[in-house]
Motif scaffolding. Structure first.
Motif, short mmCIF file in Angstrom:
data_model
loop_
_atom_site.label_atom_id
_atom_site.label_comp_id
_atom_site.label_asym_id
_atom_site.label_seq_id
_atom_site.Cartn_x
_atom_site.Cartn_y
_atom_site.Cartn_z
N UNK A 30 82.78 16.84 100.52
CA UNK A 30 82.79 15.38 100.58
C UNK A 30 84.14 14.95 100.02
N UNK A 31 84.99 14.42 100.87
CA UNK A 31 86.38 14.16 100.50
C UNK A 31 86.62 12.78 99.89
N UNK A 32 85.61 11.94 99.89
CA UNK A 32 85.77 10.58 99.36
C UNK A 32 85.11 10.49 97.99
N UNK A 33 85.86 10.56 96.92
CA UNK A 33 85.24 10.45 95.59
C UNK A 33 84.59 9.10 95.37
N UNK A 59 79.98 7.46 105.10
CA UNK A 59 80.32 8.43 104.07
C UNK A 59 80.49 9.79 104.75
N UNK A 60 81.62 10.41 104.49
CA UNK A 60 81.96 11.64 105.20
C UNK A 60 81.36 12.89 104.55
N UNK A 61 81.03 13.85 105.41
CA UNK A 61 80.52 15.14 104.96
C UNK A 61 80.90 16.18 105.99
N UNK A 89 78.13 12.90 108.88
CA UNK A 89 78.43 11.68 108.13
C UNK A 89 77.22 10.77 108.03
N UNK A 90 77.08 10.14 106.89
CA UNK A 90 76.01 9.17 106.67
C UNK A 90 76.54 7.77 106.97
#
Lengths: 112, 116
Positions: B6-9, B21-23, B76-77
């Motif tokens: 998950x690259x977005x803290x 939200x990326x995964x 991604x969610x």
């Protein structure tokens, strides 16, 4: 609500003391899990159980042992607590209807 | 080895807007499952949505949908019509089928803040 409780919810202990965390479920789920959550790591599996007296290690099992003498209870023991074991501990069960896991409320453990 | 990234803290979204939200994941298992969990500030882990690797359609649960792109190994969610109560940590997780433990491998999470 998957009927999962954890005790204690909070505990502060000293380095070198033994600690046991309890997970209790009321719905006879076969699979139970212990995870720990640390900043920057998400949740990591410590141990899991697939039945009474059937347990196996996860990815961060060093320093931990588990026991499951009854379907409803899964115990996690730190034989000699260290500061690196300060963490939030979650118990989980695997749904019998699907593959998702449901988590207990967590136990915050601080080792000083 | 299985891995979830998950690259977005942290992310912000305006109330009532949609957010993604990326995964991304990595696995050699031919069969696997992908999950999203929400962790509000109160600390509990709440299961949101599940996608199986052989499912033909993207999973949806109310305002949550999972944008599954198998070739890109992404899951991604998407949260539609964000609400203030959506402010929380969100974790993506993967479960391999070859491993009979059914254990979950988690990403490091994304903190979402919904602005009024």
């Amino acid at each position: 609500d998957a009927g999962i409780t954890q005790s204690p919810r909070h505990k502060v202990t000293e380095t070198g003391t033994p600690v046991t965390l309890r997970c209790h479920q009321t719905e006879n789920h076969r699979y139970m899990y212990w995870y720990r959550q640390d900043p920057g790591h998400g949740l990591r599996l410590i141990h899991y159980s697939y039945g009474v007296k059937d347990t196996d290690k996860g990815e961060v099992s060093d320093g931990y042992s588990v026991s499951r003498s009854k379907t409803e209870d899964f115990l996690l023991t730190l034989e000699s607590a260290t500061s690196s074991q300060t963490s939030v501990y979650f118990c989980a069960i695997r749904s019998d209807r699907g593959l998702e896991q449901y988590f207990g409320p967590g136990t915050r453990l601080t080792v000083t | 080895a299985q891995k979830i990234t998950q690259t977005q803290p942290g992310m912000f979204v305006q109330e009532k807007e949609a957010v993604t939200l990326d995964c991304t994941y990595d696995t050699s298992d031919p069969s696997y499952g992908l999950f999203w969990y929400k962790q509000p500030s109160s600390g509990e882990m709440i299961f949101l949505i599940y996608q199986g690797s052989y499912d033909q359609q993207n999973a949806t649960e109310g305002r949550y949908s999972l944008n599954f792109q198998k070739a890109r190994k992404s899951a991604n969610l998407v949260i539609s019509a964000s609400q203030l109560g959506d402010s929380a940590m969100y974790f993506c997780a993967m479960q391999g089928r070859v491993d009979s433990s059914y254990k979950l491998i988690f990403g490091s999470g994304t903190r979402l803040l919904v602005r009024p």
